[in-house]
Design a protein around this motif. Structure first.
Motif, mmCIF file in Angstrom:
data_model
loop_
_atom_site.group_PDB
_atom_site.id
_atom_site.type_symbol
_atom_site.label_atom_id
_atom_site.label_comp_id
_atom_site.label_asym_id
_atom_site.label_seq_id
_atom_site.Cartn_x
_atom_site.Cartn_y
_atom_site.Cartn_z
ATOM 1 N N PRO A 83 1.027 -1.634 -0.130
ATOM 2 C CA PRO A 83 0.132 -0.204 0.070
ATOM 3 C C PRO A 83 0.844 1.155 0.275
ATOM 4 N N ILE A 84 1.814 1.019 0.705
ATOM 5 C CA ILE A 84 2.714 2.098 0.594
ATOM 6 C C ILE A 84 3.823 2.658 -0.569
ATOM 7 N N ARG A 85 4.112 1.104 -0.993
ATOM 8 C CA ARG A 85 4.482 1.599 -2.762
ATOM 9 C C ARG A 85 3.209 2.237 -3.663
ATOM 10 N N LEU A 86 2.376 1.931 -3.201
ATOM 11 C CA LEU A 86 1.390 2.342 -4.486
ATOM 12 C C LEU A 86 0.995 3.537 -3.904
ATOM 13 N N ALA A 87 1.040 3.899 -2.851
ATOM 14 C CA ALA A 87 0.304 5.546 -2.768
ATOM 15 C C ALA A 87 1.615 6.372 -3.419
ATOM 16 N N GLU A 88 2.603 5.770 -3.116
ATOM 17 C CA GLU A 88 4.001 6.181 -3.796
ATOM 18 C C GLU A 88 3.793 6.757 -4.949
ATOM 19 N N ALA A 89 3.492 5.547 -5.665
ATOM 20 C CA ALA A 89 3.493 5.679 -7.352
ATOM 21 C C ALA A 89 2.102 6.620 -7.311
ATOM 22 N N VAL A 90 1.321 6.502 -7.301
ATOM 23 C CA VAL A 90 0.023 8.039 -6.960
ATOM 24 C C VAL A 90 0.406 8.934 -7.183
ATOM 25 N N GLY A 112 -8.847 -10.437 1.171
ATOM 26 C CA GLY A 112 -8.151 -9.098 0.434
ATOM 27 C C GLY A 112 -8.967 -7.459 0.728
ATOM 28 N N ALA A 113 -9.489 -8.006 2.186
ATOM 29 C CA ALA A 113 -10.255 -6.356 1.870
ATOM 30 C C ALA A 113 -9.666 -6.081 2.296
ATOM 31 N N ASN A 114 -8.577 -5.910 3.600
ATOM 32 C CA ASN A 114 -7.753 -4.964 4.658
ATOM 33 C C ASN A 114 -6.398 -4.985 3.666
ATOM 34 N N GLN A 115 -6.696 -4.965 3.042
ATOM 35 C CA GLN A 115 -4.649 -4.826 1.647
ATOM 36 C C GLN A 115 -5.360 -3.878 0.999
ATOM 37 N N PHE A 116 -7.389 -4.107 0.386
ATOM 38 C CA PHE A 116 -7.389 -2.408 -0.078
ATOM 39 C C PHE A 116 -7.892 -1.498 0.792
ATOM 40 N N ARG A 117 -8.052 -1.450 1.642
ATOM 41 C CA ARG A 117 -8.693 -0.564 2.639
ATOM 42 C C ARG A 117 -7.139 0.327 3.335
ATOM 43 N N ARG A 118 -6.185 -0.438 3.269
ATOM 44 C CA ARG A 118 -4.596 0.152 3.929
ATOM 45 C C ARG A 118 -4.377 0.774 2.004
ATOM 46 N N CYS A 119 -4.385 0.116 1.359
ATOM 47 C CA CYS A 119 -4.015 0.477 -0.076
ATOM 48 C C CYS A 119 -5.134 2.771 -0.517
ATOM 49 N N ILE A 120 -6.193 2.541 0.070
ATOM 50 C CA ILE A 120 -6.466 3.545 -0.659
ATOM 51 C C ILE A 120 -6.816 4.605 0.666
ATOM 52 N N GLN A 121 -6.220 3.636 1.849
ATOM 53 C CA GLN A 121 -5.803 5.056 3.217
ATOM 54 C C GLN A 121 -4.600 5.780 2.791
ATOM 55 N N GLU A 122 -3.752 4.348 2.702
ATOM 56 C CA GLU A 122 -2.191 5.265 1.857
ATOM 57 C C GLU A 122 -1.979 6.168 0.576
ATOM 58 N N VAL A 123 -3.084 6.115 -0.175
ATOM 59 C CA VAL A 123 -3.393 6.912 -1.777
ATOM 60 C C VAL A 123 -3.790 8.395 -1.069
ATOM 61 N N ARG A 124 -4.585 8.767 0.228
ATOM 62 C CA ARG A 124 -5.651 9.380 0.662
ATOM 63 C C ARG A 124 -4.841 9.705 1.454
#
Length: 299
Positions: A83-90, A112-124
């Motif tokens: 999630p952190i790496r994805l947010a950095e790419a965004v 995988g719901a919690n991984q989705f949740r973390r990705c959304i939070q990190e992008v935000r």
């Protein structure tokens, strides 16, 4: 099946024009569905600085005979840094709108719901102005897991119906048509400010009457956005194309669906689930909804 018609011929991606996006993805060790699923629009989307991120992959626990993503019964453990790496790419790509999708992870209790949740939070946190669309699997009907994703408040929740009910056993053997409709229905009930979206492939032998029924079923669960595209056989091992649907037929489906109340239908031979997904920002301006991120509107 006959030779691919001219309207499905696209130019090969011009990699010198999309190299910057690929460099970011490689630097941050991220997967995109654009590459993993051999999307025909990869050149256009990468050139425009957009991508659909594929999390929890690249291998999937289902072996759908239409899909070009690799099958793996026992995929790797989740990476807590993803999630952190994805947010950095965004952030680096300066995306106005991002699509986050995943392989099926039926091996995980929450799908995988919690991984989705973390990705959304990190992008935000990294890019507060970016609107977020998640394209999720059916979670095996785990509605508590669905709530975990919805509580993170993505602007758009996308779940593909893929095909008509009659063809599910052949096309999507581990899926369930009614379960997919129920996921979309519950999403709108649990998050009224959300925009829901689905997509179906044409060219697998479905009839016009069956397509109409799917459109009616999706409107019955208040699905807002629909994508319609031509199925194309990724390899000789995959399901063959039964028929080529003309651009004029796609336009007719778009006009019919929008007359039935869809806020937007993106329909063309080359349309895929995330094609021109960034247009949803304009749609949200035209059809604003209230959610807790902004008590006035979602935009």
């Amino acid at each position: 099946m006959s030779v691919k018609p001219d309207w499905l011929r696209v130019k090969a991606p011009q990699w010198e024009r999309v190299g910057n996006v690929k460099e970011i993805l490689r630097d941050l060790a991220l997967n995109t569905v654009c590459e993993e699923a051999s999307c025909p629009n990869i050149g256009e989307c990468f050139h425009n600085g957009t991508a659909t991120f594929l999390i929890m992959g690249p291998a999937c626990t289902r072996a759908c005979p239409y899909c070009d993503i690799d099958f793996e019964k026992k995929p790797q453990a989740l990476d807590p840094t993803e999630p952190i790496r994805l947010a950095e790419a965004v952030r680096r790509m300066r995306l106005n709108h991002v699509v986050i999708t995943s392989v099926n992870r039926d091996d995980l209790p929450d799908g995988g719901a919690n991984q989705f949740r973390r990705c959304i939070q990190e992008v935000r946190a990294a890019s507060p102005g970016t609107t977020i669309e998640v394209l999720i699997p059916d979670l095996c009907g785990n509605w508590q897991a669905l709530e975990v994703i919805l509580q993170a408040e993505p602007e758009v929740l996308n779940h593909n119906t893929e095909t008509v009910p009659r063809l599910y056993r052949r096309v999507r053997p581990q899926g369930n048509y009614e379960r997919s409709l129920e996921l979309l229905r519950r999403s709108r009930q649990l998050a009224p400010g959300l925009y829901t979206k689905s997509g179906i492939m044409l060219g697998l032998g479905e009839t016009d009457e069956e397509i109409q029924q799917v459109l009616q079923d999706l409107r019955a669960v208040e699905c807002d956005i629909l994508t319609l595209g031509q199925y194309m056989q990724p390899t000789p091992k995959h399901l063959p194309v039964v028929n080529w649907v003309t651009p004029e037929q796609f336009t007719a489906w778009q006009q019919l669906g929008e007359s039935w109340g869809f806020l937007q239908i993106v329909a063309s031979p080359l349309t895929r689930s995330s094609y021109h997904a960034e247009q949803v920002r304009a749609l949200m301006e035209r059809y604003p909804r209230v959610n807790s991120r902004n008590p006035q509107t979602v935009v």
